[in-house]
Design a protein around this motif. Structure first.
Motif, PDB file in Angstrom:
ATOM      1  N   LEU A 157      36.987  52.370  32.651  1.00  0.00           N
ATOM      2  CA  LEU A 157      35.687  52.349  31.864  1.00  0.00           C
ATOM      3  C   LEU A 157      34.618  52.791  32.853  1.00  0.00           C
ATOM      4  O   LEU A 157      33.348  53.021  32.408  1.00  0.00           O
ATOM      5  CB  LEU A 157      35.478  51.316  31.173  1.00  0.00           C
ATOM      6  CG  LEU A 157      36.356  50.843  30.067  1.00  0.00           C
ATOM      7  CD1 LEU A 157      36.029  49.538  29.529  1.00  0.00           C
ATOM      8  CD2 LEU A 157      36.014  52.026  28.727  1.00  0.00           C
ATOM      9  N   GLY A 158      34.796  53.066  34.280  1.00  0.00           N
ATOM     10  CA  GLY A 158      33.916  53.156  35.257  1.00  0.00           C
ATOM     11  C   GLY A 158      32.986  52.211  35.499  1.00  0.00           C
ATOM     12  O   GLY A 158      31.810  52.118  35.990  1.00  0.00           O
ATOM     13  N   THR A 159      33.283  50.797  35.280  1.00  0.00           N
ATOM     14  CA  THR A 159      32.550  49.470  35.674  1.00  0.00           C
ATOM     15  C   THR A 159      33.445  48.783  36.360  1.00  0.00           C
ATOM     16  O   THR A 159      34.519  48.979  36.890  1.00  0.00           O
ATOM     17  CB  THR A 159      32.265  48.762  34.169  1.00  0.00           C
ATOM     18  OG1 THR A 159      33.421  48.274  33.637  1.00  0.00           O
ATOM     19  CG2 THR A 159      31.277  49.563  33.227  1.00  0.00           C
ATOM     20  N   GLY A 160      32.783  47.646  36.965  1.00  0.00           N
ATOM     21  CA  GLY A 160      33.535  46.586  37.812  1.00  0.00           C
ATOM     22  C   GLY A 160      33.206  45.179  37.338  1.00  0.00           C
ATOM     23  O   GLY A 160      32.255  44.931  36.606  1.00  0.00           O
ATOM     24  N   ASN A 161      34.345  44.359  37.451  1.00  0.00           N
ATOM     25  CA  ASN A 161      34.166  42.903  37.197  1.00  0.00           C
ATOM     26  C   ASN A 161      34.819  42.131  37.920  1.00  0.00           C
ATOM     27  O   ASN A 161      35.426  42.577  39.060  1.00  0.00           O
ATOM     28  CB  ASN A 161      34.762  42.844  35.778  1.00  0.00           C
ATOM     29  CG  ASN A 161      36.071  43.111  35.709  1.00  0.00           C
ATOM     30  OD1 ASN A 161      36.839  43.493  36.368  1.00  0.00           O
ATOM     31  ND2 ASN A 161      36.497  43.219  34.485  1.00  0.00           N
ATOM     32  N   MET A 162      34.766  40.769  37.768  1.00  0.00           N
ATOM     33  CA  MET A 162      35.565  40.101  38.952  1.00  0.00           C
ATOM     34  C   MET A 162      36.927  40.145  39.087  1.00  0.00           C
ATOM     35  O   MET A 162      37.745  39.905  40.070  1.00  0.00           O
ATOM     36  CB  MET A 162      35.300  38.400  38.275  1.00  0.00           C
ATOM     37  CG  MET A 162      35.780  37.148  39.458  1.00  0.00           C
ATOM     38  SD  MET A 162      35.437  35.858  38.895  1.00  0.00           S
ATOM     39  CE  MET A 162      37.010  35.753  37.380  1.00  0.00           C
ATOM     40  N   ASP A 163      37.751  40.606  37.880  1.00  0.00           N
ATOM     41  CA  ASP A 163      38.990  40.700  37.913  1.00  0.00           C
ATOM     42  C   ASP A 163      39.403  41.799  38.904  1.00  0.00           C
ATOM     43  O   ASP A 163      40.373  41.747  39.647  1.00  0.00           O
ATOM     44  CB  ASP A 163      39.488  40.897  36.632  1.00  0.00           C
ATOM     45  CG  ASP A 163      39.495  39.852  35.655  1.00  0.00           C
ATOM     46  OD1 ASP A 163      39.930  38.708  35.816  1.00  0.00           O
ATOM     47  OD2 ASP A 163      39.057  40.006  34.660  1.00  0.00           O
ATOM     48  N   LEU A 164      38.608  42.991  38.712  1.00  0.00           N
ATOM     49  CA  LEU A 164      38.805  44.183  39.842  1.00  0.00           C
ATOM     50  C   LEU A 164      38.725  43.567  41.137  1.00  0.00           C
ATOM     51  O   LEU A 164      39.565  44.065  42.122  1.00  0.00           O
ATOM     52  CB  LEU A 164      37.790  45.129  39.311  1.00  0.00           C
ATOM     53  CG  LEU A 164      37.950  46.651  40.357  1.00  0.00           C
ATOM     54  CD1 LEU A 164      39.445  46.973  40.201  1.00  0.00           C
ATOM     55  CD2 LEU A 164      36.935  47.398  39.860  1.00  0.00           C
ATOM     56  N   LEU A 165      37.760  42.837  41.593  1.00  0.00           N
ATOM     57  CA  LEU A 165      37.625  42.462  42.841  1.00  0.00           C
ATOM     58  C   LEU A 165      38.607  41.444  43.497  1.00  0.00           C
ATOM     59  O   LEU A 165      39.086  41.757  44.381  1.00  0.00           O
ATOM     60  CB  LEU A 165      36.037  41.601  42.801  1.00  0.00           C
ATOM     61  CG  LEU A 165      35.565  40.950  44.178  1.00  0.00           C
ATOM     62  CD1 LEU A 165      35.473  41.935  45.140  1.00  0.00           C
ATOM     63  CD2 LEU A 165      34.550  40.176  44.018  1.00  0.00           C
ATOM     64  N   VAL A 166      39.069  40.550  42.545  1.00  0.00           N
ATOM     65  CA  VAL A 166      40.379  39.886  42.791  1.00  0.00           C
ATOM     66  C   VAL A 166      41.310  40.576  43.045  1.00  0.00           C
ATOM     67  O   VAL A 166      42.196  40.411  44.296  1.00  0.00           O
ATOM     68  CB  VAL A 166      40.527  38.695  41.938  1.00  0.00           C
ATOM     69  CG1 VAL A 166      41.966  37.971  42.179  1.00  0.00           C
ATOM     70  CG2 VAL A 166      39.344  37.787  41.641  1.00  0.00           C
ATOM     71  N   ALA A 167      41.685  41.549  42.345  1.00  0.00           N
ATOM     72  CA  ALA A 167      42.904  42.447  42.563  1.00  0.00           C
ATOM     73  C   ALA A 167      42.927  43.213  43.699  1.00  0.00           C
ATOM     74  O   ALA A 167      43.762  43.091  44.613  1.00  0.00           O
ATOM     75  CB  ALA A 167      42.975  43.323  41.342  1.00  0.00           C
ATOM     76  N   LEU A 168      41.766  43.841  43.966  1.00  0.00           N
ATOM     77  CA  LEU A 168      41.609  44.704  45.288  1.00  0.00           C
ATOM     78  C   LEU A 168      41.775  43.619  46.684  1.00  0.00           C
ATOM     79  O   LEU A 168      42.392  44.165  47.492  1.00  0.00           O
ATOM     80  CB  LEU A 168      40.054  45.263  45.418  1.00  0.00           C
ATOM     81  CG  LEU A 168      40.066  46.450  44.404  1.00  0.00           C
ATOM     82  CD1 LEU A 168      38.702  47.095  44.383  1.00  0.00           C
ATOM     83  CD2 LEU A 168      41.013  47.711  44.573  1.00  0.00           C
ATOM     84  N   GLY A 169      41.025  42.635  46.523  1.00  0.00           N
ATOM     85  CA  GLY A 169      41.174  41.736  47.866  1.00  0.00           C
ATOM     86  C   GLY A 169      42.470  41.145  48.110  1.00  0.00           C
ATOM     87  O   GLY A 169      42.953  41.279  49.197  1.00  0.00           O
ATOM     88  N   THR A 170      43.256  40.770  47.017  1.00  0.00           N
ATOM     89  CA  THR A 170      44.298  39.997  46.995  1.00  0.00           C
ATOM     90  C   THR A 170      45.597  41.010  47.544  1.00  0.00           C
ATOM     91  O   THR A 170      46.378  40.888  48.486  1.00  0.00           O
ATOM     92  CB  THR A 170      44.890  39.163  46.303  1.00  0.00           C
ATOM     93  OG1 THR A 170      44.955  40.096  44.798  1.00  0.00           O
ATOM     94  CG2 THR A 170      43.897  38.008  45.809  1.00  0.00           C
ATOM     95  N   SER A 171      45.331  42.358  46.929  1.00  0.00           N
ATOM     96  CA  SER A 171      46.428  43.500  47.361  1.00  0.00           C
ATOM     97  C   SER A 171      45.934  43.883  48.573  1.00  0.00           C
ATOM     98  O   SER A 171      47.168  44.325  49.089  1.00  0.00           O
ATOM     99  CB  SER A 171      46.135  44.685  46.141  1.00  0.00           C
ATOM    100  OG  SER A 171      46.330  44.344  44.901  1.00  0.00           O
ATOM    101  N   ALA A 172      45.059  43.783  49.104  1.00  0.00           N
ATOM    102  CA  ALA A 172      44.619  44.396  50.568  1.00  0.00           C
ATOM    103  C   ALA A 172      45.593  43.325  51.456  1.00  0.00           C
ATOM    104  O   ALA A 172      46.334  43.600  52.526  1.00  0.00           O
ATOM    105  CB  ALA A 172      43.267  44.623  50.891  1.00  0.00           C
ATOM    106  N   ALA A 173      45.132  42.002  50.892  1.00  0.00           N
ATOM    107  CA  ALA A 173      45.989  40.985  52.264  1.00  0.00           C
ATOM    108  C   ALA A 173      47.367  41.169  52.048  1.00  0.00           C
ATOM    109  O   ALA A 173      48.324  41.062  53.213  1.00  0.00           O
ATOM    110  CB  ALA A 173      45.321  39.585  51.647  1.00  0.00           C
ATOM    111  N   TYR A 174      47.878  41.424  50.645  1.00  0.00           N
ATOM    112  CA  TYR A 174      49.546  41.361  50.620  1.00  0.00           C
ATOM    113  C   TYR A 174      49.824  42.548  51.181  1.00  0.00           C
ATOM    114  O   TYR A 174      50.906  42.616  51.657  1.00  0.00           O
ATOM    115  CB  TYR A 174      49.487  41.263  49.262  1.00  0.00           C
ATOM    116  CG  TYR A 174      51.168  41.257  48.681  1.00  0.00           C
ATOM    117  CD1 TYR A 174      51.829  39.994  48.906  1.00  0.00           C
ATOM    118  CD2 TYR A 174      51.872  42.503  48.359  1.00  0.00           C
ATOM    119  CE1 TYR A 174      53.200  39.976  48.429  1.00  0.00           C
ATOM    120  CE2 TYR A 174      53.150  42.478  47.966  1.00  0.00           C
ATOM    121  CZ  TYR A 174      53.749  41.110  47.951  1.00  0.00           C
ATOM    122  OH  TYR A 174      55.198  41.160  47.791  1.00  0.00           O
TER     123      TYR A 174
END
Length: 278
Positions: A157-174
């Motif tokens: 939808l071209g927006t951002g939310n907390m879930d997107l932030l958690v997914a990106l941050g944890t995926s980077a570490a993993y």
């Protein structure tokens, strides 16, 4: 004699799924208010419901409203009278925001955290890289799947939310940990599986605390509602309020059909039905 003014409108209550924060509430509310025929709309994050007053003279139907809400990336359906029926024990324990997932996440993450607490005492021990991968993967992709799902919808939808932030941050570490594991299989202390797992567990803990607070708040609100009047006299918005003006153009509506910015008439001796500016 004052009489209620007839108007061809009806109140609908929708169950909204997928809302995680105040920005989600604002997004859904704006989408509803832009729909032709919707006279008023109010979205509540605590109850995960939206109340709309739909003009039945318009060509818009409630099914069309639900379809437009779903296009914004959120789930929507007509609320049923039995929505507040207690859930069975299994669903209550293992639901999306319930205690079972939190306990499972911390059970899997604890062995990854132990080395951090042992290091100040000069003890350098950690599970093998294979065990770290085995423990972190269920947390990342089973317990954390909800963040990927909600974050993907937000991204489309071209927006951002907390879930997107958690997914990106944890995926980077993993992802970095998996790369390190492949590139240097024996570099145990250069892996970051514990970071991705603990972040997901802490967010899930916050979700559980939030869901528990919602239940307690809803119970308190229902107790207060028993003390309120059952109806309110909602004035026509086009009538100017002035001294001596006849205030006979109102609708006697149930309290659940009163929305923010409505003007309510309170006669002498009556209880004030809603919060507002006098």
């Amino acid at each position: 004699m004052r009489t209620p003014k007839e108007i061809n409108s009806e109140l609908f209550t929708l169950d909204i799924g997928g809302m995680t924060c105040a920005s989600c509430v604002g997004r859904v509310e704006k989408a509803l208010q832009r729909i032709p025929g919707v006279e008023a709309a109010s979205v509540n994050l605590a109850t995960e419901q939206a109340k709309i007053r739909l003009n039945l003279d318009s060509e818009m139907t409630i099914d069309s409203v639900i379809a437009l809400v779903q296009k914004t990336g959120y789930e929507a359906k007509l609320s049923t009278p039995h929505k507040n029926t207690p859930l069975n024990h299994a669903h209550t324990f293992w639901g999306a925001d319930c205690l079972g997932r939190v306990l499972l996440g911390f059970s899997l993450s604890t062995p990854l955290l132990i080395p951090m607490f042992l290091m100040p005492f000069g003890i350098h021990w950690a599970p093998s890289p294979e065990w770290q991968l085995l423990l972190a993967s269920p947390v990342q992709f089973f317990l954390g799947w909800r963040f990927y799902k909600a974050g993907f919808k937000s991204l489309m939808l071209g927006t951002g939310n907390m879930d997107l932030l958690v997914a990106l941050g944890t995926s980077a570490a993993y992802g970095l940990s998996v790369y390190q594991l492949i590139a240097s299989p024996h570099a145990v202390h250069e892996l970051y599986f514990e970071a991705s797992a603990v972040i997901i567990c802490m967010v899930l803990l916050g979700k559980w605390l939030e869901a528990r607070a919602k239940q307690q708040t809803s119970a308190a609100i229902r107790a207060l509602q028993k003390l309120w009047p059952e109806h309110a006299k909602v004035l026509n918005q086009n009538i100017p309020i002035a001294e001596g003006a006849p205030l006979d153009q109102y609708r006697d509506l149930p309290l659940e059909q009163v929305f923010p910015k409505d003007r309510v008439l309170v006669l002498p001796g009556e209880r004030i039905p809603v919060d507002g500016l006098i």
